[in-house]
Design a protein around this motif. Sequence first.
Motif, PDB file in Angstrom:
ATOM      1  N   GLY A  70      17.938 -51.121  19.611  1.00  0.00           N
ATOM      2  CA  GLY A  70      17.028 -50.415  20.513  1.00  0.00           C
ATOM      3  C   GLY A  70      17.051 -50.932  21.934  1.00  0.00           C
ATOM      4  O   GLY A  70      16.371 -50.401  22.814  1.00  0.00           O
ATOM      5  N   THR A  80      13.849 -52.219  30.225  1.00  0.00           N
ATOM      6  CA  THR A  80      12.911 -51.511  29.356  1.00  0.00           C
ATOM      7  C   THR A  80      12.967 -50.033  29.735  1.00  0.00           C
ATOM      8  O   THR A  80      13.601 -49.653  30.730  1.00  0.00           O
ATOM      9  CB  THR A  80      11.479 -52.038  29.542  1.00  0.00           C
ATOM     10  OG1 THR A  80      11.057 -51.758  30.882  1.00  0.00           O
ATOM     11  CG2 THR A  80      11.393 -53.524  29.245  1.00  0.00           C
ATOM     12  N   VAL A  81      12.287 -49.209  28.962  1.00  0.00           N
ATOM     13  CA  VAL A  81      12.285 -47.767  29.255  1.00  0.00           C
ATOM     14  C   VAL A  81      11.632 -47.501  30.610  1.00  0.00           C
ATOM     15  O   VAL A  81      12.114 -46.672  31.394  1.00  0.00           O
ATOM     16  CB  VAL A  81      11.563 -46.992  28.129  1.00  0.00           C
ATOM     17  CG1 VAL A  81      11.483 -45.516  28.457  1.00  0.00           C
ATOM     18  CG2 VAL A  81      12.264 -47.202  26.802  1.00  0.00           C
ATOM     19  N   GLU A  82      10.566 -48.203  30.911  1.00  0.00           N
ATOM     20  CA  GLU A  82       9.876 -48.011  32.194  1.00  0.00           C
ATOM     21  C   GLU A  82      10.770 -48.436  33.360  1.00  0.00           C
ATOM     22  O   GLU A  82      10.837 -47.752  34.391  1.00  0.00           O
ATOM     23  CB  GLU A  82       8.561 -48.801  32.230  1.00  0.00           C
ATOM     24  CG  GLU A  82       7.501 -48.316  31.258  1.00  0.00           C
ATOM     25  CD  GLU A  82       7.736 -48.805  29.831  1.00  0.00           C
ATOM     26  OE1 GLU A  82       8.496 -49.792  29.621  1.00  0.00           O
ATOM     27  OE2 GLU A  82       7.187 -48.180  28.905  1.00  0.00           O
ATOM     28  N   THR A  85      13.435 -45.820  33.931  1.00  0.00           N
ATOM     29  CA  THR A  85      12.929 -44.658  34.667  1.00  0.00           C
ATOM     30  C   THR A  85      12.849 -44.957  36.156  1.00  0.00           C
ATOM     31  O   THR A  85      13.244 -44.131  36.991  1.00  0.00           O
ATOM     32  CB  THR A  85      11.550 -44.241  34.120  1.00  0.00           C
ATOM     33  OG1 THR A  85      11.649 -44.042  32.712  1.00  0.00           O
ATOM     34  CG2 THR A  85      11.068 -42.962  34.768  1.00  0.00           C
ATOM     35  N   GLN A 111      15.982 -42.035  17.554  1.00  0.00           N
ATOM     36  CA  GLN A 111      14.756 -42.062  18.356  1.00  0.00           C
ATOM     37  C   GLN A 111      14.956 -42.858  19.633  1.00  0.00           C
ATOM     38  O   GLN A 111      14.426 -42.500  20.684  1.00  0.00           O
ATOM     39  CB  GLN A 111      13.594 -42.652  17.539  1.00  0.00           C
ATOM     40  CG  GLN A 111      12.281 -42.693  18.298  1.00  0.00           C
ATOM     41  CD  GLN A 111      11.819 -41.308  18.724  1.00  0.00           C
ATOM     42  OE1 GLN A 111      11.810 -40.382  17.923  1.00  0.00           O
ATOM     43  NE2 GLN A 111      11.438 -41.156  19.979  1.00  0.00           N
ATOM     44  N   ASN A 112      15.746 -43.924  19.569  1.00  0.00           N
ATOM     45  CA  ASN A 112      16.013 -44.725  20.770  1.00  0.00           C
ATOM     46  C   ASN A 112      16.767 -43.910  21.806  1.00  0.00           C
ATOM     47  O   ASN A 112      16.474 -43.981  23.002  1.00  0.00           O
ATOM     48  CB  ASN A 112      16.797 -45.981  20.398  1.00  0.00           C
ATOM     49  CG  ASN A 112      16.039 -46.878  19.446  1.00  0.00           C
ATOM     50  OD1 ASN A 112      14.819 -46.914  19.467  1.00  0.00           O
ATOM     51  ND2 ASN A 112      16.764 -47.588  18.605  1.00  0.00           N
ATOM     52  N   THR A 115      14.403 -41.380  23.360  1.00  0.00           N
ATOM     53  CA  THR A 115      13.524 -42.017  24.345  1.00  0.00           C
ATOM     54  C   THR A 115      14.243 -42.162  25.682  1.00  0.00           C
ATOM     55  O   THR A 115      13.661 -41.915  26.742  1.00  0.00           O
ATOM     56  CB  THR A 115      13.066 -43.391  23.824  1.00  0.00           C
ATOM     57  OG1 THR A 115      12.428 -43.214  22.565  1.00  0.00           O
ATOM     58  CG2 THR A 115      12.116 -44.053  24.789  1.00  0.00           C
ATOM     59  N   ASN A 118      14.501 -38.801  27.365  1.00  0.00           N
ATOM     60  CA  ASN A 118      13.216 -38.450  27.949  1.00  0.00           C
ATOM     61  C   ASN A 118      12.991 -39.201  29.257  1.00  0.00           C
ATOM     62  O   ASN A 118      12.464 -38.648  30.225  1.00  0.00           O
ATOM     63  CB  ASN A 118      12.089 -38.734  26.956  1.00  0.00           C
ATOM     64  CG  ASN A 118      10.765 -38.222  27.452  1.00  0.00           C
ATOM     65  OD1 ASN A 118      10.683 -37.123  27.993  1.00  0.00           O
ATOM     66  ND2 ASN A 118       9.718 -39.016  27.281  1.00  0.00           N
ATOM     67  N   ALA A 119      13.400 -40.469  29.318  1.00  0.00           N
ATOM     68  CA  ALA A 119      13.274 -41.243  30.565  1.00  0.00           C
ATOM     69  C   ALA A 119      14.131 -40.619  31.665  1.00  0.00           C
ATOM     70  O   ALA A 119      13.716 -40.561  32.831  1.00  0.00           O
ATOM     71  CB  ALA A 119      13.683 -42.695  30.322  1.00  0.00           C
ATOM     72  N   GLN A 122      12.279 -37.591  32.912  1.00  0.00           N
ATOM     73  CA  GLN A 122      11.158 -37.977  33.766  1.00  0.00           C
ATOM     74  C   GLN A 122      11.633 -38.419  35.147  1.00  0.00           C
ATOM     75  O   GLN A 122      10.921 -38.239  36.136  1.00  0.00           O
ATOM     76  CB  GLN A 122      10.361 -39.100  33.115  1.00  0.00           C
ATOM     77  CG  GLN A 122       9.551 -38.663  31.927  1.00  0.00           C
ATOM     78  CD  GLN A 122       8.845 -39.822  31.254  1.00  0.00           C
ATOM     79  OE1 GLN A 122       9.046 -40.979  31.611  1.00  0.00           O
ATOM     80  NE2 GLN A 122       8.006 -39.508  30.262  1.00  0.00           N
TER      81      GLN A 122
END
Length: 147
Positions: A70, A80-82, A85, A111-112, A115, A118-119, A122
């Motif tokens: 992940g 990280t995902v944040e 982004t 799912q990873n 995610t 999706n980032a 965004q």
Amino acid sequence: MHLKTQPDEIPALNLTSMIDVLFVLIIFFLLATRFADLERDIAVRVPRVSAQTASAPAPPRRVINVHRDGKISLDRKVLTVEQLTVELKTARRQTQDVGVIVRGDGAGEFQNVATVLNACRQAGISDLGISVSLAKRDDATPPAARR
């Protein structure tokens, strides 16, 4: 009982229609090459541009790796995902048409990857690609079917 007195006629293959089609194709290709020659002979001098005014090459695509555990890395930097982004938003501000290639581990959870996608959405990235490799004939069957 009825006996044949004359031998049967030997069947013959009629090649007339195939020869006609071949002649039509030959004429078509001869005319097509002639039109290409005519286009090259047109006395038009196309405009020239200097290398400075030529359009810039497209920016290279950013590569996002999604590891089996992940972990996410953008251009070999673990994020990280944040953080991903934010990095993508910054890259999009610098270049509007930035592209991204997402490389997910085949044994990891989808799912990873979802995610990460999706980032990217965004961050406003619209040029997305998912990297896959072609399987060998043995690898093409799912593991459950090989048992």
